[in-house]
Design an enzyme around this catalytic site. Structure first.
Site, PDB file in Angstrom:
ATOM      1  N   ASP A  10       0.827  -1.207   0.000  1.00 29.12           N
ATOM      2  CA  ASP A  10       0.000   0.000   0.000  1.00 29.12           C
ATOM      3  C   ASP A  10       0.868   1.267   0.000  1.00 29.12           C
ATOM      4  O   ASP A  10       2.095   1.195  -0.090  1.00 29.12           O
ATOM      5  CB  ASP A  10      -0.948  -0.046   1.202  1.00 29.12           C
ATOM      6  CG  ASP A  10      -2.333   0.487   0.886  1.00 29.12           C
ATOM      7  OD1 ASP A  10      -2.458   1.321  -0.019  1.00 29.12           O
ATOM      8  OD2 ASP A  10      -3.300   0.072   1.558  1.00 29.12           O
ATOM      9  N   ASP A  62      -9.826   3.390  -3.681  1.00 32.09           N
ATOM     10  CA  ASP A  62     -10.563   2.211  -3.208  1.00 32.09           C
ATOM     11  C   ASP A  62     -11.967   2.136  -3.791  1.00 32.09           C
ATOM     12  O   ASP A  62     -12.672   3.139  -3.904  1.00 32.09           O
ATOM     13  CB  ASP A  62     -10.703   2.257  -1.685  1.00 32.09           C
ATOM     14  CG  ASP A  62      -9.434   1.836  -0.991  1.00 32.09           C
ATOM     15  OD1 ASP A  62      -8.426   1.635  -1.675  1.00 32.09           O
ATOM     16  OD2 ASP A  62      -9.445   1.728   0.249  1.00 32.09           O
TER      17      ASP A  62
END
Length: 685
Positions: free
Chosen positions: A188, A243
């Site tokens: 990430d 996302d």
């Protein structure tokens, strides 16, 4: 909080593959309709691919990854633990997901303790994983599956709790992952200290290589630095967006951002538009089929994001459709490209290894539409006839070259098309539906026209059509509803009038168009397609607050559209007072980008006005842009607005428009925290 997916295996020996090969005996290169597979190996990942690459790690993902990730289902809640992870592995086997290609079981954030050990090592949370990570990986491997883990290219991960990130610990953490038996790493981008993204992701690539263990590397920097331009040769997948959320607006926005990047995907490296939401409950099955179809046409990783222990059977039916998976896993590795997109009608075509095309006919709109293209437009060569395989209905027809279907609102028809010398042995493709939108007020009537077209070369006989509506509605044909013979290329058009009973409440009402005919072989066919009539309430003369009227349709990025309140993201009524720049209003709408709210204007209104901006409740976060459309023609827009700006006035001339649509987009930087207010929103008629 940005996160990403896993990897997949091609499949072998499936009944669908056998059926497709048989049906495609006349199709060019029919034996390549579904690619062959290699058995999963829990210790190494060595695969051949028809397309070579300069990078020796391309063999880790010759086709897009397939698997599971827990984040969308559990976040950091207590149910994320060892038993859940093992349960997912068990279900992959029991439900046949492993057999159709899913192979990764991946952990996301919150698996570790917030602090490293005294010697700088990562420590698994003993409450969630009492036997440690290696024991879980061993269990996953014992099922013939692979195991993945998560960390961030920063000092901490993305969780608000702040678990240790790998920045500055890359080689130590990679060694731990390898020792635990990790096969996949999602990396990430939170708390990255402003260090160049390519440098950070390359360092972890080098650390993974140094372990000597093949570990698929998923770069999750949310598309911020255009990783599609530099990530090939560093990782095997790269996130192209922020996302995904379990709602139509989020999925649609992400799909649109990923579609233009088709040139960057291919064997060994894939555009990643984030996980699948299928089974989480925020969309309809029609929308989930679109989600799965479009991800497959885009050659995207297929990483299940639902808790399969509680998912409905419909989710398994969608996720295990082998014919759709075969498109995603096609060994040629070409991402689909947009052929056309107009008025919510999308055609996306993907070239496949056997020379055929996977064609997605996608309807973005909130009403049924006929979506059409031709074999030539998809890149297929000229042929006397083409086989059209519907990958959701599992049915074959032939066409002379036209590819068309009446697609329900938010739906996708996914077909596989190729020249076929045996086309005459297949029934003609016949499409029947209603084009355009139908509006009515209670007590009135509405007219619409159905079109039944024979797309094949051979005629069909005894064609009849009939429309039925809800109880109390009367539907009558005003022109010929049947014909004895419908030649190839010909169409039957019928005008219908539906009477809407007085007292019918506002909203969308679905009618059914049933079409019956006989094929050249004498088989009786009955097909149904949807007809949607919207019963609307028109504004009164004078000036009216739009929040006092029922909308025709709404789409909202998070939670429902709020009436006279800000957007609270969850249940209706959970927002606050509409507040922009410290000023509050009692009337208006609270939305979350991407948002679309449509009202009926009945062709007799003049002007829409509002004061708009980002709601104060999100502090300094959020950028939004407002737009007003009349009959889908842009009439006014603000450009991007931030939290630092006071409310801006927006006025649109809507004279003669049947509908008025209010749109909010994310300002181009993702939709996190994008709470937007239409304050003092009025229409003058």
């Amino acid at each position: 909080m940005p996160h990403s997916p896993g990897r997949g295996a091609r499949f072998v020996g499936s009944p669908v593959r056998t059926a497709l090969a048989t049906l495609g005996a006349g199709l060019l290169c029919a034996t390549a309709l579904a690619p062959p597979a290699l058995a999963a190996d829990t210790t190494t990942t060595v695969r051949s691919t028809a397309t070579s690459s300069a990078d020796d790690d391309d063999h880790l993902a010759p086709t897009p990854p397939m698997g599971f990730n827990n984040w969308n289902a559990t976040h950091c809640r207590a149910e994320f633990d060892e038993e859940m992870v093992k349960g997912m592995a068990d279900l992959f086997v029991e439900k046949g997901l492993k057999d159709v290609g899913y192979e990764y079981i991946n952990l996301d954030d919150c698996w570790a303790l917030p602090e490293r050990s005294a010697d700088g090592k990562l420590v698994p949370d003993p409450a969630r994983f009492p036997n440690g990570i290696k024991a879980v990986a061993d269990y996953v491997h014992s099922k013939g599956l692979k195991f993945g883990i998560y960390t961030s290219a920063g000092t901490k991960t993305c969780s608000d709790i702040g678990f240790p990130g790998a920045l500055g610990h890359e080689y130590s953490d990679a060694r731990q992952f390898a020792d635990w038996g990790v096969d996949y790493l999602k990396y990430d981008n939170c708390n990255n200290q402003g260090i160049d993204a390519k440098k950070r992701y390359t360092t972890m690539r080098d650390a993974l290589k140094a372990t000597g263990r093949p570990i698929l590397y998923s770069i999750c920097e949310w598309g911020e630095n255009k990783p599609w331009e530099w990530a090939r040769g560093i990782g095997q997948t790269w996130r192209t967006t922020g996302d995904i959320k379990d709602n139509w607006a989020s999925m649609l926005s992400i799909m649109k951002k990923n579609l233009p990047l088709d040139e960057y995907a291919g064997p060994g490296g894939w555009n990643d538009p984030d996980m699948l939401e299928v089974g989480n409950g925020g969309m309809t099955d029609t929308e989930y089929r679109t989600h799965f179809s479009m991800w497959s046409v885009m050659a995207a990783p297929l990483l299940i994001g639902a808790d399969l222990r509680s998912a409905p059977q419909s989710a398994f039916d969608i996720l295990s459709n082998e014919e759709v998976i075969a498109v995603d896993q096609d060994e040629l590795g070409k991402q689909g490209r947009v052929i056309s997109s107009e008025d919510g009608r999308w055609v996306v075509a993907r070239e496949l290894a056997d020379g055929s095309r996977a064609v997605a006919l996608f309807n973005e709109s909130d009403h049924p539409q006929r979506v059409s293209t031709t074999a030539r437009d998809t890149g297929l060569p000229h042929a006397a006839g083409y086989r059209v395989r519907d990958l959701w209905k599992h049915q074959d027809t032939h066409t002379a070259g036209g590819i068309s279907a009446t697609v329900p609102a938010h739906g996708t028809v996914l077909v596989r098309v190729g020249p076929d010398r045996a086309w005459a042995g297949l029934p003609p493709a016949v499409d029947s539906g209603v084009d355009g939108r139908a509006f009515a007020e209670a007590g009135d009537g509405v007219r619409f026209t159905s079109v039944t077209e024979n797309l094949g070369r051979l005629p069909v006989r005894s064609v009849s059509t009939r429309v039925t509506g809800p109880e109390g509605w009367r539907v009558e044909a005003e022109s010929r509803p049947a014909t004895r013979l419908l030649q190839g290329g010909a169409a039957l058009r019928t005008t219908w009038r539906a009477s809407v009973p007085a007292g019918t409440g506002p909203g969308a009402y679905d009618l059914t168009l049933a079409t019956e005919y006989r094929t050249p072989a004498g088989r009786q066919v009955r097909a149904v397609s949807p007809v949607r009539v919207r019963v609307a309430v028109a504004p009164q003369d004078g000036t009216t607050y739009l929040s006092d009227l029922p909308p025709l349709a709404t789409v909202n990025g998070w939670g429902p559209v709020e009436k006279d309140r800000s957007n609270g993201e969850k249940a209706a009524g959970d927002g606050n007072a509409l507040t922009i720049g410290g000023r509050t209003w009692a009337k208006g709408l609270g939305v979350h980008a991407h948002s679309r709210v449509e009202y009926y204007a009945a062709g007799r209104c003049e002007r829409v006005t509002a004061l708009v901006g980002a709601d104060d409740e999100m502090g300094e976060r959020g950028t939004v842009a407002f737009e007003i459309r009349a009959d889908d023609e842009r009439k006014a827009a603000t450009g991007v607005l931030t939290q630092a700006q006071d409310a801006q006035e927006i006025t649109a001339d809507v004279r003669g428009a049947e509908t008025v649509t209010l749109i909010v987009t994310d300002g181009g930087d993702g939709s996190d925290s994008d709470h937007a207010d239409w304050a003092d929103l009025k229409i003058t008629c």
